[in-house]
Design a protein around this motif. Structure first.
Motif, PDB file in Angstrom:
ATOM      1  N   PHE A   1     -89.185   7.205  17.313  1.00 51.16           N
ATOM      2  CA  PHE A   1     -88.422   8.175  18.090  1.00 51.16           C
ATOM      3  C   PHE A   1     -87.004   7.672  18.316  1.00 51.16           C
ATOM      4  O   PHE A   1     -86.743   6.476  18.228  1.00 51.16           O
ATOM      5  CB  PHE A   1     -89.083   8.414  19.453  1.00 51.16           C
ATOM      6  CG  PHE A   1     -90.407   9.136  19.384  1.00 51.16           C
ATOM      7  CD1 PHE A   1     -90.505  10.482  19.683  1.00 51.16           C
ATOM      8  CD2 PHE A   1     -91.551   8.446  19.019  1.00 51.16           C
ATOM      9  CE1 PHE A   1     -91.716  11.141  19.612  1.00 51.16           C
ATOM     10  CE2 PHE A   1     -92.783   9.101  18.950  1.00 51.16           C
ATOM     11  CZ  PHE A   1     -92.863  10.451  19.251  1.00 51.16           C
ATOM     12  N   MET A   2     -86.113   8.600  18.614  1.00 52.70           N
ATOM     13  CA  MET A   2     -84.750   8.244  18.982  1.00 52.70           C
ATOM     14  C   MET A   2     -84.363   9.052  20.217  1.00 52.70           C
ATOM     15  O   MET A   2     -84.802  10.189  20.405  1.00 52.70           O
ATOM     16  CB  MET A   2     -83.776   8.515  17.827  1.00 52.70           C
ATOM     17  CG  MET A   2     -83.837   9.900  17.248  1.00 52.70           C
ATOM     18  SD  MET A   2     -82.803  10.060  15.772  1.00 52.70           S
ATOM     19  CE  MET A   2     -83.331  11.672  15.152  1.00 52.70           C
ATOM     20  N   ARG A   3     -83.553   8.437  21.084  1.00 48.43           N
ATOM     21  CA  ARG A   3     -83.087   9.092  22.301  1.00 48.43           C
ATOM     22  C   ARG A   3     -81.882   9.948  21.949  1.00 48.43           C
ATOM     23  O   ARG A   3     -80.909   9.459  21.371  1.00 48.43           O
ATOM     24  CB  ARG A   3     -82.703   8.042  23.337  1.00 48.43           C
ATOM     25  CG  ARG A   3     -82.435   8.579  24.737  1.00 48.43           C
ATOM     26  CD  ARG A   3     -83.672   9.145  25.371  1.00 48.43           C
ATOM     27  NE  ARG A   3     -83.533   9.259  26.840  1.00 48.43           N
ATOM     28  CZ  ARG A   3     -84.341   9.983  27.602  1.00 48.43           C
ATOM     29  NH1 ARG A   3     -85.331  10.663  27.049  1.00 48.43           N
ATOM     30  NH2 ARG A   3     -84.179  10.025  28.905  1.00 48.43           N
ATOM     31  N   GLN A   4     -81.939  11.244  22.274  1.00 44.39           N
ATOM     32  CA  GLN A   4     -80.850  12.163  21.953  1.00 44.39           C
ATOM     33  C   GLN A   4     -80.656  13.197  23.061  1.00 44.39           C
ATOM     34  O   GLN A   4     -81.538  13.413  23.894  1.00 44.39           O
ATOM     35  CB  GLN A   4     -81.140  12.913  20.645  1.00 44.39           C
ATOM     36  CG  GLN A   4     -81.020  12.071  19.388  1.00 44.39           C
ATOM     37  CD  GLN A   4     -81.019  12.948  18.143  1.00 44.39           C
ATOM     38  OE1 GLN A   4     -81.895  13.775  17.947  1.00 44.39           O
ATOM     39  NE2 GLN A   4     -80.026  12.766  17.288  1.00 44.39           N
TER      40      GLN A   4
ATOM     41  N   ALA B   1     -72.109  17.581  17.307  1.00 48.72           N
ATOM     42  CA  ALA B   1     -73.578  17.528  17.268  1.00 48.72           C
ATOM     43  C   ALA B   1     -74.057  16.916  15.957  1.00 48.72           C
ATOM     44  O   ALA B   1     -73.409  17.042  14.917  1.00 48.72           O
ATOM     45  CB  ALA B   1     -74.147  18.928  17.441  1.00 48.72           C
ATOM     46  N   ASP B   2     -75.218  16.257  16.018  1.00 48.51           N
ATOM     47  CA  ASP B   2     -75.786  15.617  14.831  1.00 48.51           C
ATOM     48  C   ASP B   2     -76.662  16.557  14.019  1.00 48.51           C
ATOM     49  O   ASP B   2     -76.813  16.387  12.809  1.00 48.51           O
ATOM     50  CB  ASP B   2     -76.632  14.410  15.237  1.00 48.51           C
ATOM     51  CG  ASP B   2     -75.809  13.301  15.863  1.00 48.51           C
ATOM     52  OD1 ASP B   2     -74.610  13.206  15.538  1.00 48.51           O
ATOM     53  OD2 ASP B   2     -76.371  12.541  16.674  1.00 48.51           O
ATOM     54  N   ASP B   3     -77.274  17.538  14.697  1.00 45.22           N
ATOM     55  CA  ASP B   3     -78.239  18.401  14.011  1.00 45.22           C
ATOM     56  C   ASP B   3     -78.370  19.705  14.787  1.00 45.22           C
ATOM     57  O   ASP B   3     -78.117  19.767  16.001  1.00 45.22           O
ATOM     58  CB  ASP B   3     -79.599  17.702  13.923  1.00 45.22           C
ATOM     59  CG  ASP B   3     -80.575  18.407  12.987  1.00 45.22           C
ATOM     60  OD1 ASP B   3     -80.133  19.251  12.180  1.00 45.22           O
ATOM     61  OD2 ASP B   3     -81.785  18.119  13.071  1.00 45.22           O
ATOM     62  N   VAL B   4     -78.789  20.752  14.082  1.00 47.33           N
ATOM     63  CA  VAL B   4     -79.042  22.062  14.692  1.00 47.33           C
ATOM     64  C   VAL B   4     -80.382  22.573  14.189  1.00 47.33           C
ATOM     65  O   VAL B   4     -80.662  22.529  12.986  1.00 47.33           O
ATOM     66  CB  VAL B   4     -77.940  23.088  14.331  1.00 47.33           C
ATOM     67  CG1 VAL B   4     -78.243  24.443  14.964  1.00 47.33           C
ATOM     68  CG2 VAL B   4     -76.576  22.590  14.764  1.00 47.33           C
TER      69      VAL B   4
ATOM     70  N   PHE C   1     -78.617  18.864  18.681  1.00 46.22           N
ATOM     71  CA  PHE C   1     -78.934  17.489  19.063  1.00 46.22           C
ATOM     72  C   PHE C   1     -77.685  16.618  18.960  1.00 46.22           C
ATOM     73  O   PHE C   1     -76.945  16.698  17.979  1.00 46.22           O
ATOM     74  CB  PHE C   1     -80.050  16.935  18.178  1.00 46.22           C
ATOM     75  CG  PHE C   1     -81.358  17.647  18.375  1.00 46.22           C
ATOM     76  CD1 PHE C   1     -82.223  17.266  19.393  1.00 46.22           C
ATOM     77  CD2 PHE C   1     -81.714  18.718  17.566  1.00 46.22           C
ATOM     78  CE1 PHE C   1     -83.421  17.935  19.595  1.00 46.22           C
ATOM     79  CE2 PHE C   1     -82.919  19.394  17.756  1.00 46.22           C
ATOM     80  CZ  PHE C   1     -83.774  18.993  18.781  1.00 46.22           C
ATOM     81  N   THR C   2     -77.465  15.801  19.981  1.00 44.48           N
ATOM     82  CA  THR C   2     -76.271  14.965  20.068  1.00 44.48           C
ATOM     83  C   THR C   2     -76.647  13.516  20.363  1.00 44.48           C
ATOM     84  O   THR C   2     -77.771  13.212  20.755  1.00 44.48           O
ATOM     85  CB  THR C   2     -75.343  15.441  21.196  1.00 44.48           C
ATOM     86  OG1 THR C   2     -75.915  15.064  22.469  1.00 44.48           O
ATOM     87  CG2 THR C   2     -75.154  16.954  21.168  1.00 44.48           C
TER      88      THR C   2
END
Length: 222
Positions: free
Chosen positions: A107-110, A132-135, A152-153
Motif C-alpha cells: 500500500f501507499m499513503r495518498q 494529481a498522480d492518477d484519476v 489521487f495525490t
C-alpha cells in the motif's frame, strides 16, 4: 495524527471550539486534510467522556481471503482491548492477523480527492494542473458508475490540490476527500472470496475503535 491531536485537545480544553481555540484550529486542519466528518464527531464525543483514558493511534495489518491485504486504522484508549477486538474480527472474517510491515508494503499513503459532476476530459486536464498522480472513475455501493471521479495525490500535495481544483471551478466534495492507504496493485478474486472480503471489511468497521479499513481487493472500498 490529526484525530489523536483532536482528542487530546478535547480532553484538555473541552469539546466546544468556541471556547477551545486549539480545537478550533485543529478542526480547520483536519478538514483541510480530508479527515471525514463522522470520524471527527465520533472521536470528539469519545474524548468528551470523563471516564476515557489517553488515546493512541494504532494500525493493524491482515491477510484477507483470496490473497488480499487489509490495513486497519484505529484510535483507542485501551490498546489491548482494541488489538483483541481487531484480531478476533479478522479471524472470524476468514482473515489472518499479520506482523507490522507484512502487508503495508503493498500500500501507499495518498490523498484522495472526490470531484463531482464534471466530464472526463475536464477532470483529467484539471488533475494535471493540480499535480494529481492518477484519476479513477467513482462507483456507487452497487458498483454502478457515477458522475464522480477520484483524484489521487501525494500526501504533501493533498490540500493544495483541493484548492487548485476549486480555483479551476470543479465541484470538490471536501468532506468525502481524505488521506487513504491505496493498494499499489489491486488483487482480483473470485466471487466467493470477494464476498468474504466484503464481510470482513464490514465486521471490522463495526468495531467502535476502528476508524478506517483499506484493502487491495479489486472493486472493494470502505
Amino acid at each position: 495524527c490529526q484525530v489523536y491531536c483532536l482528542c487530546c485537545s478535547v480532553k484538555a480544553g473541552g469539546p466546544d471550539p468556541v471556547g477551545n481555540s486549539k480545537l478550533a484550529d485543529l478542526l480547520k486542519q483536519a478538514k483541510g486534510l480530508g479527515v471525514p466528518k463522522d470520524i471527527i464527531e465520533r472521536n470528539i464525543k469519545k474524548a468528551s467522556d470523563a471516564k476515557q483514558g489517553d488515546f493512541q493511534e494504532c494500525i493493524y495489518e491482515a491477510y484477507g481471503p483470496g490473497g488480499t491485504g487489509f490495513i486497519i486504522e484505529a484510535l483507542t484508549d485501551n490498546v489491548n482491548r482494541t488489538a483483541g477486538d481487531v484480531k478476533s474480527a479478522i479471524t472470524k472474517g476468514g482473515g489472518k492477523a499479520a506482523d507490522s510491515g507484512s502487508v503495508m508494503f503493498n500500500f501507499m499513503r495518498q490523498g484522495q480527492v472526490l470531484v463531482h459532476g464534471a466530464d472526463e476530459d475536464t477532470v483529467f486536464e484539471a488533475a494535471i494542473d493540480a499535480g494529481a498522480d492518477d484519476v479513477q472513475p467513482a462507483f456507487d455501493d452497487e458498483g454502478n458508475p457515477t458522475n464522480d471521479f477520484k483524484l489521487f495525490t501525494q500526501v504533501e500535495a493533498f490540500s493544495s490540490a483541493i484548492s487548485k481544483l476549486q480555483e479551476l471551478g470543479l465541484n470538490v466534495n471536501v468532506e468525502e476527500s481524505e488521506l487513504v492507504y491505496r493498494g499499489t496493485a489491486e488483487v482480483a478474486v473470485d466471487d466467493a472470496s470477494y464476498e468474504k472480503c466484503e464481510a470482513l471489511m464490514e465486521r471490522l468497521l463495526e468495531l467502535d475503535d476502528v476508524d478506517n479499513v483499506y484493502t487491495n481487493c479489486e472493486g472493494l472500498t470502505s
